[in-house]
Motif scaffolding. Structure first.
Motif, PDB file in Angstrom:
ATOM      1  N   GLY A  47      -3.569  16.912  -8.703  1.00  0.00           N
ATOM      2  CA  GLY A  47      -3.695  17.460 -10.046  1.00  0.00           C
ATOM      3  C   GLY A  47      -3.298  16.448 -11.085  1.00  0.00           C
ATOM      4  N   VAL A  48      -1.994  16.380 -11.389  1.00  0.00           N
ATOM      5  CA  VAL A  48      -1.464  15.391 -12.329  1.00  0.00           C
ATOM      6  C   VAL A  48      -0.207  14.789 -11.698  1.00  0.00           C
ATOM      7  CG1 VAL A  48      -0.670  14.921 -14.672  1.00  0.00           C
ATOM      8  CG2 VAL A  48      -2.293  16.791 -14.257  1.00  0.00           C
ATOM      9  N   LEU A  49      -0.231  13.499 -11.452  1.00  0.00           N
ATOM     10  CA  LEU A  49       0.865  12.807 -10.784  1.00  0.00           C
ATOM     11  C   LEU A  49       1.179  11.515 -11.524  1.00  0.00           C
ATOM     12  CD1 LEU A  49       2.758  12.486  -8.243  1.00  0.00           C
ATOM     13  CD2 LEU A  49       0.858  11.223  -7.196  1.00  0.00           C
ATOM     14  N   ALA A  50       2.458  11.275 -11.796  1.00  0.00           N
ATOM     15  CA  ALA A  50       2.892  10.040 -12.449  1.00  0.00           C
ATOM     16  C   ALA A  50       3.572   9.146 -11.427  1.00  0.00           C
ATOM     17  CB  ALA A  50       3.839  10.351 -13.599  1.00  0.00           C
ATOM     18  N   LEU A  51       3.108   7.903 -11.342  1.00  0.00           N
ATOM     19  CA  LEU A  51       3.657   6.914 -10.411  1.00  0.00           C
ATOM     20  C   LEU A  51       3.942   5.616 -11.159  1.00  0.00           C
ATOM     21  CD1 LEU A  51       1.424   7.165  -7.186  1.00  0.00           C
ATOM     22  CD2 LEU A  51       3.875   7.604  -7.314  1.00  0.00           C
ATOM     23  N   SER A  52       5.081   5.028 -10.899  1.00  0.00           N
ATOM     24  CA  SER A  52       5.346   3.711 -11.464  1.00  0.00           C
ATOM     25  C   SER A  52       4.419   2.687 -10.814  1.00  0.00           C
ATOM     26  CB  SER A  52       6.806   3.311 -11.240  1.00  0.00           C
ATOM     27  OG  SER A  52       7.050   3.074  -9.870  1.00  0.00           O
ATOM     28  N   THR A  53       4.202   1.588 -11.499  1.00  0.00           N
ATOM     29  CA  THR A  53       3.343   0.535 -10.962  1.00  0.00           C
ATOM     30  C   THR A  53       3.883   0.023  -9.635  1.00  0.00           C
ATOM     31  OG1 THR A  53       2.788  -0.137 -13.218  1.00  0.00           O
ATOM     32  CG2 THR A  53       2.313  -1.723 -11.469  1.00  0.00           C
ATOM     33  N   SER A  54       5.175  -0.149  -9.544  1.00  0.00           N
ATOM     34  CA  SER A  54       5.767  -0.656  -8.301  1.00  0.00           C
ATOM     35  C   SER A  54       5.601   0.326  -7.152  1.00  0.00           C
ATOM     36  CB  SER A  54       7.249  -0.975  -8.520  1.00  0.00           C
ATOM     37  OG  SER A  54       7.955   0.179  -8.938  1.00  0.00           O
ATOM     38  N   HIS A  55       5.710   1.612  -7.414  1.00  0.00           N
ATOM     39  CA  HIS A  55       5.537   2.610  -6.361  1.00  0.00           C
ATOM     40  C   HIS A  55       4.080   2.682  -5.898  1.00  0.00           C
ATOM     41  CE1 HIS A  55       9.438   5.013  -7.391  1.00  0.00           C
ATOM     42  NE2 HIS A  55       9.664   3.968  -6.602  1.00  0.00           N
ATOM     43  N   TYR A  56       3.147   2.578  -6.846  1.00  0.00           N
ATOM     44  CA  TYR A  56       1.729   2.613  -6.457  1.00  0.00           C
ATOM     45  C   TYR A  56       1.412   1.450  -5.517  1.00  0.00           C
ATOM     46  CZ  TYR A  56      -3.208   3.866  -6.997  1.00  0.00           C
ATOM     47  OH  TYR A  56      -4.499   4.284  -6.763  1.00  0.00           O
ATOM     48  N   LYS A  57       1.958   0.278  -5.836  1.00  0.00           N
ATOM     49  CA  LYS A  57       1.733  -0.884  -4.977  1.00  0.00           C
ATOM     50  C   LYS A  57       2.439  -0.716  -3.630  1.00  0.00           C
ATOM     51  CE  LYS A  57       1.143  -4.281  -8.715  1.00  0.00           C
ATOM     52  NZ  LYS A  57       1.722  -5.486  -9.380  1.00  0.00           N
ATOM     53  N   LEU A  58       3.641  -0.163  -3.647  1.00  0.00           N
ATOM     54  CA  LEU A  58       4.384   0.057  -2.404  1.00  0.00           C
ATOM     55  C   LEU A  58       3.618   0.971  -1.456  1.00  0.00           C
ATOM     56  CD1 LEU A  58       7.066  -0.227  -0.781  1.00  0.00           C
ATOM     57  CD2 LEU A  58       7.856   1.832  -2.001  1.00  0.00           C
ATOM     58  N   LEU A  59       2.970   1.977  -1.993  1.00  0.00           N
ATOM     59  CA  LEU A  59       2.203   2.931  -1.186  1.00  0.00           C
ATOM     60  C   LEU A  59       0.859   2.376  -0.753  1.00  0.00           C
ATOM     61  CD1 LEU A  59       2.878   6.140  -3.324  1.00  0.00           C
ATOM     62  CD2 LEU A  59       3.964   5.521  -1.160  1.00  0.00           C
ATOM     63  N   ASN A  60       0.489   1.201  -1.266  1.00  0.00           N
ATOM     64  CA  ASN A  60      -0.851   0.638  -1.039  1.00  0.00           C
ATOM     65  C   ASN A  60      -1.913   1.535  -1.658  1.00  0.00           C
ATOM     66  OD1 ASN A  60      -2.654  -1.328  -0.131  1.00  0.00           O
ATOM     67  ND2 ASN A  60      -2.913  -0.381   1.879  1.00  0.00           N
ATOM     68  N   GLY A  61      -1.513   2.269  -2.680  1.00  0.00           N
ATOM     69  CA  GLY A  61      -2.445   3.152  -3.366  1.00  0.00           C
ATOM     70  C   GLY A  61      -2.905   4.296  -2.499  1.00  0.00           C
ATOM     71  N   TYR A  62      -4.078   4.817  -2.831  1.00  0.00           N
ATOM     72  CA  TYR A  62      -4.718   5.877  -2.058  1.00  0.00           C
ATOM     73  C   TYR A  62      -5.483   5.287  -0.877  1.00  0.00           C
ATOM     74  CZ  TYR A  62      -4.232   9.884  -5.271  1.00  0.00           C
ATOM     75  OH  TYR A  62      -3.760  10.928  -6.029  1.00  0.00           O
ATOM     76  N   SER A  63      -5.766   6.131   0.102  1.00  0.00           N
ATOM     77  CA  SER A  63      -6.740   5.769   1.123  1.00  0.00           C
ATOM     78  C   SER A  63      -8.116   5.704   0.467  1.00  0.00           C
ATOM     79  CB  SER A  63      -6.757   6.815   2.243  1.00  0.00           C
ATOM     80  OG  SER A  63      -7.900   6.655   3.064  1.00  0.00           O
ATOM     81  N   ASN A  64      -8.942   4.745   0.901  1.00  0.00           N
ATOM     82  CA  ASN A  64     -10.305   4.611   0.368  1.00  0.00           C
ATOM     83  C   ASN A  64     -11.329   5.432   1.129  1.00  0.00           C
ATOM     84  OD1 ASN A  64      -9.695   2.565  -1.662  1.00  0.00           O
ATOM     85  ND2 ASN A  64      -9.432   1.137   0.048  1.00  0.00           N
ATOM     86  N   LEU A  65     -10.917   6.094   2.200  1.00  0.00           N
ATOM     87  CA  LEU A  65     -11.868   6.695   3.133  1.00  0.00           C
ATOM     88  C   LEU A  65     -12.238   8.139   2.823  1.00  0.00           C
ATOM     89  CD1 LEU A  65     -10.572   5.245   6.534  1.00  0.00           C
ATOM     90  CD2 LEU A  65     -12.371   4.358   5.029  1.00  0.00           C
ATOM     91  N   TYR A  66     -11.482   8.808   1.982  1.00  0.00           N
ATOM     92  CA  TYR A  66     -11.770  10.217   1.707  1.00  0.00           C
ATOM     93  C   TYR A  66     -12.884  10.329   0.671  1.00  0.00           C
ATOM     94  CZ  TYR A  66      -7.378  11.366   4.074  1.00  0.00           C
ATOM     95  OH  TYR A  66      -6.373  11.508   4.996  1.00  0.00           O
ATOM     96  N   CYS A  67     -13.971  10.961   1.052  1.00  0.00           N
ATOM     97  CA  CYS A  67     -15.057  11.277   0.120  1.00  0.00           C
ATOM     98  C   CYS A  67     -15.430  12.739   0.340  1.00  0.00           C
ATOM     99  CB  CYS A  67     -16.264  10.381   0.343  1.00  0.00           C
ATOM    100  SG  CYS A  67     -16.058   8.690  -0.266  1.00  0.00           S
ATOM    101  N   GLY A  68     -15.458  13.509  -0.731  1.00  0.00           N
ATOM    102  CA  GLY A  68     -15.605  14.949  -0.597  1.00  0.00           C
ATOM    103  C   GLY A  68     -14.262  15.596  -0.854  1.00  0.00           C
ATOM    104  N   TRP A  69     -14.254  16.909  -0.969  1.00  0.00           N
ATOM    105  CA  TRP A  69     -13.065  17.618  -1.397  1.00  0.00           C
ATOM    106  C   TRP A  69     -12.010  17.680  -0.297  1.00  0.00           C
ATOM    107  CZ3 TRP A  69     -10.617  22.144   0.176  1.00  0.00           C
ATOM    108  CH2 TRP A  69      -9.615  22.613  -0.705  1.00  0.00           C
ATOM    109  N   GLY A  70     -10.762  17.398  -0.690  1.00  0.00           N
ATOM    110  CA  GLY A  70      -9.625  17.705   0.140  1.00  0.00           C
ATOM    111  C   GLY A  70      -8.939  16.566   0.849  1.00  0.00           C
ATOM    112  N   ALA A  71      -7.604  16.642   0.898  1.00  0.00           N
ATOM    113  CA  ALA A  71      -6.698  15.887   1.756  1.00  0.00           C
ATOM    114  C   ALA A  71      -6.324  14.495   1.262  1.00  0.00           C
ATOM    115  CB  ALA A  71      -7.225  15.794   3.187  1.00  0.00           C
ATOM    116  N   GLU A  72      -7.036  13.900   0.318  1.00  0.00           N
ATOM    117  CA  GLU A  72      -6.646  12.550  -0.121  1.00  0.00           C
ATOM    118  C   GLU A  72      -5.266  12.558  -0.780  1.00  0.00           C
ATOM    119  OE1 GLU A  72      -8.490  14.681  -3.268  1.00  0.00           O
ATOM    120  OE2 GLU A  72      -9.533  13.952  -1.494  1.00  0.00           O
ATOM    121  N   ASP A  73      -4.935  13.637  -1.506  1.00  0.00           N
ATOM    122  CA  ASP A  73      -3.608  13.737  -2.108  1.00  0.00           C
ATOM    123  C   ASP A  73      -2.532  13.990  -1.051  1.00  0.00           C
ATOM    124  OD1 ASP A  73      -4.391  13.446  -4.895  1.00  0.00           O
ATOM    125  OD2 ASP A  73      -5.326  15.403  -4.680  1.00  0.00           O
ATOM    126  N   ASP A  74      -2.866  14.770  -0.028  1.00  0.00           N
ATOM    127  CA  ASP A  74      -1.915  15.001   1.063  1.00  0.00           C
ATOM    128  C   ASP A  74      -1.647  13.704   1.823  1.00  0.00           C
ATOM    129  OD1 ASP A  74      -1.763  17.726   0.461  1.00  0.00           O
ATOM    130  OD2 ASP A  74      -3.507  18.185   1.703  1.00  0.00           O
TER     131      ASP A  74
END
Length: 348
Positions: free
Chosen positions: A225-252
């Motif tokens: 929905g709406v999520l705030a992440l620091s720049t350092s945290h986004y990099k630490l997480l390696n961002g999102y997975s690139n593989l999810y296309c279609g509804w669901g689970a990318e946020d999980d």
């Protein structure tokens, strides 16, 4: 008598046509004029003297088409031209940038990039821009809105990939961003009585209470929905997975990455973080989401920002518009994850 009447009608038609052409010219160049100018032009045209011999009915008929154009033109304008006809956006700079007047430091002390991903949601985008610019300004934020739009052969919406592209391009645009807000285009805050948007010291999930969900959090691990992440945290997480296309689970999937790195998700009070969800149709489901989620942690280091350059996408254009920076991304048709890829992933 009839000849005199005919001449008056011809004169009415000539004057009316000239007025319409003048208005159409103004409408097509409205990005160079403000609301006051257009209203003044309309008033002057409405007060044209057609002569004392022309009846009121004839005058109304001659101005009818003009008035129709005035009443309907705003709904057909591009979102970025709305601030030229409605002075509700403050002094937003080109590209959707704004900061508190006379002070580059925001009330939260953060420089914020708002990432909005979408596809085929133009009406939602118009509403989002008209509501969120005044909202962010009332909250005293130093922000820029980036709209990352997907097009191309892939019919499914690839939100995680788009967020990674938006994050990368925003940092190219301005390396000083220290806070990123990942924002669904269909979520609008209901009030701004309390400062809400900040990255704080932990991932901050803002859309806690959504009207469509009866203002309740469906499950504790939700971060979509709406999520705030620091720049350092986004990099630490390696961002999102690139593989999810279609509804669901990318946020999980992202939530599991946070858990792996011991990043505790914080949330504002539910009475403050209330959102309205704009109505929309059904999403295209992702039949592979459960497999991807099951193996998400195993892939986390090599699936995200680190391999974004290998994904089948191209940044078609980056355009600074009046109310946002537009990042257009072409995503090519993706093949389903086949058995061979699944086995390799499990071994990895």
């Amino acid at each position: 008598m009839w000849k005199s009447r005919f001449c008056r009608l011809i004169a009415l038609q000539v004057v009316g046509t000239f007025g319409l052409l003048t208005y159409l010219h103004l409408a097509t160049t409205s990005n160079e004029r403000d609301r006051e100018t257009l209203q003044k032009t309309q008033k002057e045209y409405d007060n044209v003297d057609f002569g004392s011999q022309v009846s009121q009915a004839e005058k109304v008929a001659g101005l009818g088409a003009h008035q129709y154009l005035v009443n309907t033109s705003s709904s057909k304008r591009e979102p970025e031209t709305l601030n030229k006809t409605n002075n509700t956006y403050g002094d937003v700079r080109l590209g959707g940038k704004w900061s508190p007047t006379g002070n580059r430091n925001s009330s939260s002390g953060e420089k914020m990039a708002i990432l909005v991903t979408f596809r085929d949601r133009e009406e939602h985008l118009k509403i989002f821009l008209s509501r969120m610019h005044p909202f962010f300004q009332r909250q005293g934020l130093d922000y820029t809105i980036y709209v990352i739009e997907q097009h191309g052969e892939e019919p499914r919406f690839c939100k995680g990939l788009l967020y990674n592209v938006g994050f990368t391009e925003a940092l190219k645009d301005d390396p000083s961003y220290d806070c990123f807000v990942l924002h669904d285009v269909d979520l609008i805050p209901e009030n701004d009585s309390t400062p809400l948007y900040t990255c704080a010291k932990s991932p901050y999930h803002l859309s806690v209470a959504v009207d469509k969900l009866k203002y309740k959090l469906p499950y504790p691990g939700l971060v979509g929905g709406v999520l705030a992440l620091s720049t350092s945290h986004y990099k630490l997480l390696n961002g999102y997975s690139n593989l999810y296309c279609g509804w669901g689970a990318e946020d999980d999937d992202l939530a599991r990455r946070m858990y792996k790195h011991v990043l505790r998700v914080k949330r504002p009070d539910r009475a403050v973080a209330r959102y309205h969800m704009l109505p929309h149709g059904n999403h295209t489901k992702n039949p592979e989401k459960y497999f991807l989620l099951f193996n998400g942690i195993r892939r986390a280091k090599r699936d995200g920002l680190s391999n974004l350059h290998t994904m089948n996408h191209t940044v078609t254009s980056i355009t600074r518009k009046a109310l946002y920076t537009h990042v257009l991304v072409n995503v090519t048709k993706r093949n389903a994850i086949n058995t061979h890829m699944k086995r390799a992933d499990v071994k990895g």
